[in-house]
Motif scaffolding. Structure first.
Motif, PDB file in Angstrom:
ATOM      1  N   ILE A 193      -6.010  -3.438  -3.649  1.00  0.00           N
ATOM      2  CA  ILE A 193      -6.096  -2.027  -3.296  1.00  0.00           C
ATOM      3  C   ILE A 193      -6.337  -1.227  -4.132  1.00  0.00           C
ATOM      4  CG2 ILE A 193      -4.760  -0.209  -2.008  1.00  0.00           C
ATOM      5  CD1 ILE A 193      -2.592  -2.102  -1.317  1.00  0.00           C
ATOM      6  N   THR A 207      -9.696  -1.686   0.202  1.00  0.00           N
ATOM      7  CA  THR A 207      -9.013  -2.527   0.209  1.00  0.00           C
ATOM      8  C   THR A 207      -9.565  -4.054   0.398  1.00  0.00           C
ATOM      9  OG1 THR A 207      -8.324  -2.607   2.504  1.00  0.00           O
ATOM     10  CG2 THR A 207      -6.857  -1.345   1.060  1.00  0.00           C
ATOM     11  N   ALA A 212       0.909  -1.271   0.028  1.00  0.00           N
ATOM     12  CA  ALA A 212      -0.152   0.069   0.104  1.00  0.00           C
ATOM     13  C   ALA A 212       0.775   1.160  -0.074  1.00  0.00           C
ATOM     14  CB  ALA A 212      -0.892  -0.020   1.113  1.00  0.00           C
TER      15      ALA A 212
END
Lengths: 406, 406
Positions: free
Chosen positions: B381, B376, B357
């Motif tokens: 994501i 997410t 991320a």
């Protein structure tokens, strides 16, 4: 309150508009309180479209797969007609041949119906539904899709009517009934209210343009009253049924059929020995040429003349075959004529009336028409004449037998 | 010697020529000694032609009859393909869904497969036949024809492969595999040799252009290896399969999906009480508007902001609904933006790798791209950004995660 099986052919369901018109007609019978099973063909043009696709792939497509292919045509129509009925608040349900279930033998592309399970249809009718069945198709005992051959939707209609013990099987067509003869030839030709199965079969050359002769035989066998009527106009049509014994008097003849597409061939001076007919005809039928009339007269000097008729398109091919056969058999020569026509008078009444043949020959003779061949069955007399006399002979006979009168 | 189920879509069988090409391809597998079951769709255009006929009759045609109607499309294809195989000396037999028999529930036009009887297919395979099955269709327990809904042929392929325990279900399409991202956006996008079912599902926004996501879920559930490959070019395609535990190292991320047709809506200052989410979303879903991402942040002062995304075409309709809801709930106001895009990175490797991320957000930040929403899942994501940054963000992420390298 009757149970009718109503069959609509490809032209009658040839467009969405026509399907809507069929739905209107079916609904009017339903509204009158009758139970209705509808049998439909593929929309006109659709079967040819499908055959065209297949022929792009294979010259002689696998018969099993042909049936899978062309049976989709009727399946489209049953769905659309059921929708059109539902739209009118007339509950309807569609069935393919396999769903009914109509079982046939496994002769793909020209299968014959063996059994029909009428249970589901009966349950739907009891619940007030119109049952819409795909004509022309069934399944064999292993669930393979089969078709009854072209025009087989008439046969489906009759078979369903027989299985359901329907009051009538109504065949909707583009004509309003069966006529005493072709109205294009005789102005005063009259629509018959009623004709027997046998007469309709003998009228084949006229009738086959209206419905499949095989389905008439089938209807006769199971005694299903058949009615031919117009998809596009209202009217009683023509009822095809068994002979009415109670009627005081049968008309002597019912109608006049004719066929102008014939040609005749004669093998002259054939040795008159057993088996000669099959020696002449086998090579002809082996070449897939259909033979119509066959006439052999008593011979003289142990020789005879053997004559038969074929479709005019097959004349040259048949002539070539016979020229060879002639040499092999030691016959004198082969002669022929492809400018002939066949005219037949048909009627169950001629069984009990003497002199019908005489009246026919007299009528033709009075017009100066020479008869070239004669062939008779129990309810039909056919003659071959020069084609140029066709219209004249039909008009003369129509008048002589008073067919224009009710 | 393997058993393959090969599925060809409407474009791949869109003409007689293309059907012949499919027959060539199937025969080449057969000649190599493999057993083949082929699943086909309707010829492209055919389903729309049939829907057009129905819509001329009824706005909302009877679902049962719709299925009778549209199922003819695939039936035509199985017959033609079987003929084309037979012509090549490659014995083939066609089956409709009902003939197989593929039973479904009775939800017409979007039925779900319940059981498949593989007995007949197995017997045909044992006799050296190619089995050609109509995709997209089945029958319910009463023999009524059902369809699986649009694109359902993929599901038929996977279901048959599962029932037959096939070695692979091969989905032939007009692309040669699944790419790390859309090659039209990133030149260096790379065809993946392999991807997991879960990744393929999360790549939906890319993948759904290639195959039906429902069929991928189905394949994953029954562990049927799926291969996406081109109908028109040779090549290994992309294998969609279960996670390979033996592999030393998973790539951190496999691909980048994106969707530019989104719009976002925010209800601001909503009282932060239980049940508020459903109070906002129910009227939206009641209006048949599909909601994609949903984000609700921790609120302050007993109030919170509630944001979700919808298809851009539904933006105005959803906004109008929310304006009403806003008043009812005593929320502050409704804001929105229909110039947004969603970008997702997907990969089973991110489960075991921290920092994915962070790397994604850093990459976007380095390009000056502001992130508006984040959502997410375990292997995906997604971020919402201004639409104008879509290409820039996809290219930056593709490069950052080194997707162009094998």
């Amino acid at each position: 309150m009757a149970l009718y099986v109503q069959k609509f052919g490809g032209t009658s369901v040839g467009s969405v508009e026509r399907i809507e018109a069929v739905a209107d007609k079916v609904k009017s019978f339903r509204d009158a309180g009758h139970d209705i099973v509808v049998v439909v063909s593929a929309m006109s043009g659709e079967t040819n479209r499908l055959l065209g696709l297949a022929s792009q792939i294979m010259e002689e497509p696998t018969p099993r797969e042909m049936d899978v292919l062309v049976s989709t045509g009727e399946q489209v129509t049953i769905a659309l007609l059921s929708m059109a009925l539902n739209k009118r608040g007339c509950p309807a349900i569609s069935y393919t041949g396999g769903q009914v279930r109509i079982t046939t033998d496994n002769t793909h592309t020209k299968a014959r119906i063996q059994t029909i399970d009428e249970k589901n249809m009966r349950a739907d009718l009891d619940q007030g539904r119109v049952v819409v069945v795909a004509g022309f198709q069934g399944v064999d005992e292993n669930g393979n899709i089969t078709t009854l051959g072209r025009g087989g939707s008439d046969t489906t209609g009759v078979a369903l009517a027989a299985a359901l013990k329907a009051d009538e099987c109504q065949i909707y067509t583009d004509v309003d009934g069966v006529y005493t003869t072709d109205p294009r030839v005789v102005d005063s030709a009259r629509r018959m209210d009623r004709i027997t199965f046998e007469e309709m079969i003998e009228m084949a050359s006229l009738g086959s343009k209206i419905l499949q002769i095989r389905s008439v035989e089938f209807a006769g066998k199971y005694n299903v009253p058949l009615r031919v009527l117009s998809s596009f106009e209202d009217g009683p049509g023509t009822l095809i049924t068994i002979e009415d014994d109670e009627k005081m008097e049968q008309p002597v003849i019912s109608g006049i059929a004719f066929n102008r597409d014939e040609a005749k061939l004669t093998v002259q001076g054939v040795p008159d020995i057993p088996g000669i007919a099959s020696k002449i005809l086998r090579p002809v039928s082996d070449a897939n040429i259909e033979v119509d009339m066959i006439v052999q007269n008593v011979g003289a000097d142990n020789h005879t003349d053997f004559t038969f008729t074929v479709h005019r398109n097959d004349y040259a091919k048949a002539k070539a075959i016979l020229d060879k056969v002639c040499v092999e058999l030691g016959a004198r020569e082969v002669s022929g004529d492809d400018k002939i026509a066949k005219v037949s008078i048909v009627g169950v009444g001629m069984r009990s009336h003497a002199g019908v043949a005489t009246q026919m020959f007299d009528t033709l003779s009075a017009e100066g028409i020479n008869i070239q061949m004669i062939s008779t069955s129990e309810i039909k007399i056919s003659v071959v004449i020069a084609e140029k006399y066709l219209e004249l002979s039909v008009r003369a006979l129509h008048s002589s037998f008073e067919l224009n009168e009710q």
